[in-house]
Design a protein around this motif. Sequence first.
Motif, PDB file in Angstrom:
ATOM      1  N   CYS A   1       0.230   1.150 -11.783  1.00 22.28           N
ATOM      2  CA  CYS A   1       0.057   0.845 -10.359  1.00 22.28           C
ATOM      3  C   CYS A   1      -1.246   1.474  -9.859  1.00 22.28           C
ATOM      4  CB  CYS A   1       1.253   1.312  -9.534  1.00 22.28           C
ATOM      5  SG  CYS A   1       1.080   2.925  -8.792  1.00 22.28           S
TER       6      CYS A   1
ATOM      7  N   PHE B   1      -2.159   2.731  -7.124  1.00 15.18           N
ATOM      8  CA  PHE B   1      -2.126   3.972  -6.346  1.00 15.18           C
ATOM      9  C   PHE B   1      -2.128   5.185  -7.295  1.00 15.18           C
ATOM     10  CE2 PHE B   1       0.631   7.371  -4.544  1.00 15.18           C
ATOM     11  CZ  PHE B   1      -0.249   7.822  -3.582  1.00 15.18           C
ATOM     12  N   SER B   2      -1.240   5.175  -8.274  1.00 13.37           N
ATOM     13  CA  SER B   2      -1.204   6.269  -9.258  1.00 13.37           C
ATOM     14  C   SER B   2      -2.552   6.382  -9.969  1.00 13.37           C
ATOM     15  CB  SER B   2      -0.148   6.006 -10.331  1.00 13.37           C
ATOM     16  OG  SER B   2       1.115   6.003  -9.785  1.00 13.37           O
TER      17      SER B   2
ATOM     18  N   CYS C   1       9.481   6.940 -10.220  1.00 11.49           N
ATOM     19  CA  CYS C   1       9.258   5.643 -10.848  1.00 11.49           C
ATOM     20  C   CYS C   1       8.562   5.900 -12.175  1.00 11.49           C
ATOM     21  CB  CYS C   1       8.408   4.723  -9.965  1.00 11.49           C
ATOM     22  SG  CYS C   1       6.754   5.342  -9.712  1.00 11.49           S
TER      23      CYS C   1
ATOM     24  N   ASN D   1       5.784   4.795 -13.356  1.00  9.29           N
ATOM     25  CA  ASN D   1       4.358   5.085 -13.212  1.00  9.29           C
ATOM     26  C   ASN D   1       4.134   6.561 -12.921  1.00  9.29           C
ATOM     27  OD1 ASN D   1       2.369   2.744 -13.191  1.00  9.29           O
ATOM     28  ND2 ASN D   1       4.117   1.889 -12.137  1.00  9.29           N
ATOM     29  N   ARG D   2       4.904   7.062 -11.977  1.00  7.43           N
ATOM     30  CA  ARG D   2       4.729   8.456 -11.570  1.00  7.43           C
ATOM     31  C   ARG D   2       5.090   9.405 -12.732  1.00  7.43           C
ATOM     32  NH1 ARG D   2       6.355   8.199  -6.007  1.00  7.43           N
ATOM     33  NH2 ARG D   2       4.276   8.389  -5.164  1.00  7.43           N
TER      34      ARG D   2
ATOM     35  N   SER E   1       5.346   0.462  -0.368  1.00  9.31           N
ATOM     36  CA  SER E   1       5.595   1.750  -1.023  1.00  9.31           C
ATOM     37  C   SER E   1       4.808   2.847  -0.321  1.00  9.31           C
ATOM     38  CB  SER E   1       5.252   1.663  -2.511  1.00  9.31           C
ATOM     39  OG  SER E   1       3.975   1.079  -2.694  1.00  9.31           O
ATOM     40  N   VAL E   2       3.555   3.014  -0.677  1.00 10.96           N
ATOM     41  CA  VAL E   2       2.727   3.989   0.034  1.00 10.96           C
ATOM     42  C   VAL E   2       1.534   3.275   0.660  1.00 10.96           C
ATOM     43  CG1 VAL E   2       3.190   6.098  -1.273  1.00 10.96           C
ATOM     44  CG2 VAL E   2       1.515   4.493  -2.123  1.00 10.96           C
TER      45      VAL E   2
ATOM     46  N   LEU F   1       2.136  -3.314  -3.613  1.00  7.11           N
ATOM     47  CA  LEU F   1       1.019  -2.787  -4.392  1.00  7.11           C
ATOM     48  C   LEU F   1       1.127  -3.316  -5.818  1.00  7.11           C
ATOM     49  CD1 LEU F   1      -1.310  -0.827  -3.921  1.00  7.11           C
ATOM     50  CD2 LEU F   1       0.230   1.025  -4.522  1.00  7.11           C
TER      51      LEU F   1
ATOM     52  N   PHE G   1       1.546  -3.927  -9.494  1.00  5.80           N
ATOM     53  CA  PHE G   1       2.208  -3.171 -10.570  1.00  5.80           C
ATOM     54  C   PHE G   1       3.126  -2.068 -10.053  1.00  5.80           C
ATOM     55  CE2 PHE G   1      -1.745  -4.649 -12.821  1.00  5.80           C
ATOM     56  CZ  PHE G   1      -1.100  -5.639 -13.545  1.00  5.80           C
ATOM     57  N   CYS G   2       3.469  -2.100  -8.772  1.00  9.06           N
ATOM     58  CA  CYS G   2       4.506  -1.198  -8.271  1.00  9.06           C
ATOM     59  C   CYS G   2       5.829  -1.932  -8.473  1.00  9.06           C
ATOM     60  CB  CYS G   2       4.279  -0.879  -6.792  1.00  9.06           C
ATOM     61  SG  CYS G   2       5.656   0.043  -6.089  1.00  9.06           S
TER      62      CYS G   2
ATOM     63  N   THR H   1       8.999  -1.130  -8.669  1.00  5.71           N
ATOM     64  CA  THR H   1      10.198  -0.905  -7.852  1.00  5.71           C
ATOM     65  C   THR H   1      10.136  -1.740  -6.565  1.00  5.71           C
ATOM     66  OG1 THR H   1       9.241   1.025  -6.780  1.00  5.71           O
ATOM     67  CG2 THR H   1      10.597   1.430  -8.718  1.00  5.71           C
TER      68      THR H   1
END
Length: 372
Positions: free
Chosen positions: A70, A72-73, A97, A99-100, A234-235, A318, A320-321, A323
């Motif tokens: 994602c 953002f990450s 998630c 990614n995180r 998400s964010v 976003l 590839f987010c 969830t």
Amino acid sequence: MNIFSSFRDLLSTRHEVAKNWKAKGKHVIGWSCTYTPEELIHAADALPVMVFGSLESTKLADVHLPINVCSFSRSCFNSALKGDYDYLDGFVTSSSCDNRNKIFDMWRYYVRIPYLHFINTPRSTTELAHDFFYAEISRFKTSLEEICRKTISTAALNRAIQVYNDNRLLLKRVYDLRKMQPPLISGVEALEIVLSSMVTLKEKHNDLLNRLLAEIPNRVNPPKRGVRLLVSGSVMDNTELLKIVESVGGSVVADDWCTGSRYFWNLVDSGSDPLVAIARRYLGKIPSSFMLEQKERFGHTIKIAKQRDVEAAIIFVLKFCDTHMFDAPQLMEVLKDIGLPVLCLEWEHSLSGMAQVKTRIEAFIEMVSGVE
Ligand code: SF4
């Protein structure tokens, strides 16, 4: 009103603010998931700051990451590799998630930070899950005490709960200014206010919020009337998308994302054992999309949409987010069921592609407002 520039300045000078804090011999702890109990960090006399990304290219991170991470990450990791967060004494995240989770390993390998901590967050809110999360929060407290070389007392925890709850209540009052027709603050201003609360000492932020609430009734230049929108996702760690929305006739009066209402909606119960109360508040808050509690999440979205007389909704997914990508079709249905037109927009955490995004938002707002 100058008070708005104070929040904006806090946001744009956040790295300097954190470095100044550190210059006093205190710790700065970065966090990346809203399931991180900031009260513990505050009670250890350290400054908690959310790690944001930037909209620049991510070529440093791209070397290490697969293409479907994602953005953002990816962007946060890129900022860390660039050295933007070199001042951090620690970085903490939660298993919210995949990614995180995996990016945490990348930070461990490639970013030189003295202390890294991972909070294992359950996916449900059963009593067993609450017990487990309490154990995780206790483990986090112990590790913070070691890194900050400070015992986190019950009194300090109670003080932190008070300050954080005050901040949440003040933010709710600020959000209520958007119920008005037209709203007394714009969506961009609201986002700047919440984002700045995530990187600032909460006492200072509370002072600014009190000033804002005192001055706002005399505002002479309120935002223009527009199509009343709910935004979801998400964010959202930057204001570029909302600037676009509000430049083409939208008026963002409600949000449902981790850098908005989901961040501050729930209070910590201040009457009970502070550590238990903190753990219960974080696991039981308005759920993010990695939690199983989809009904509660959508219930919150619908409630704020109705309370704020929303006319339409935009879901920002976003890229590839996963969830949120799983959630989005069902959320669209739920919002359409209450009569709202919905635009679901996939976006990259980058400035490229913004022109195309703008075209789609503009067309949607024209459609909703009946403009030919
Ligand atoms: S929840 Fe979505 S946006 Fe946030 S880190 Fe996970 S994949 Fe990225």
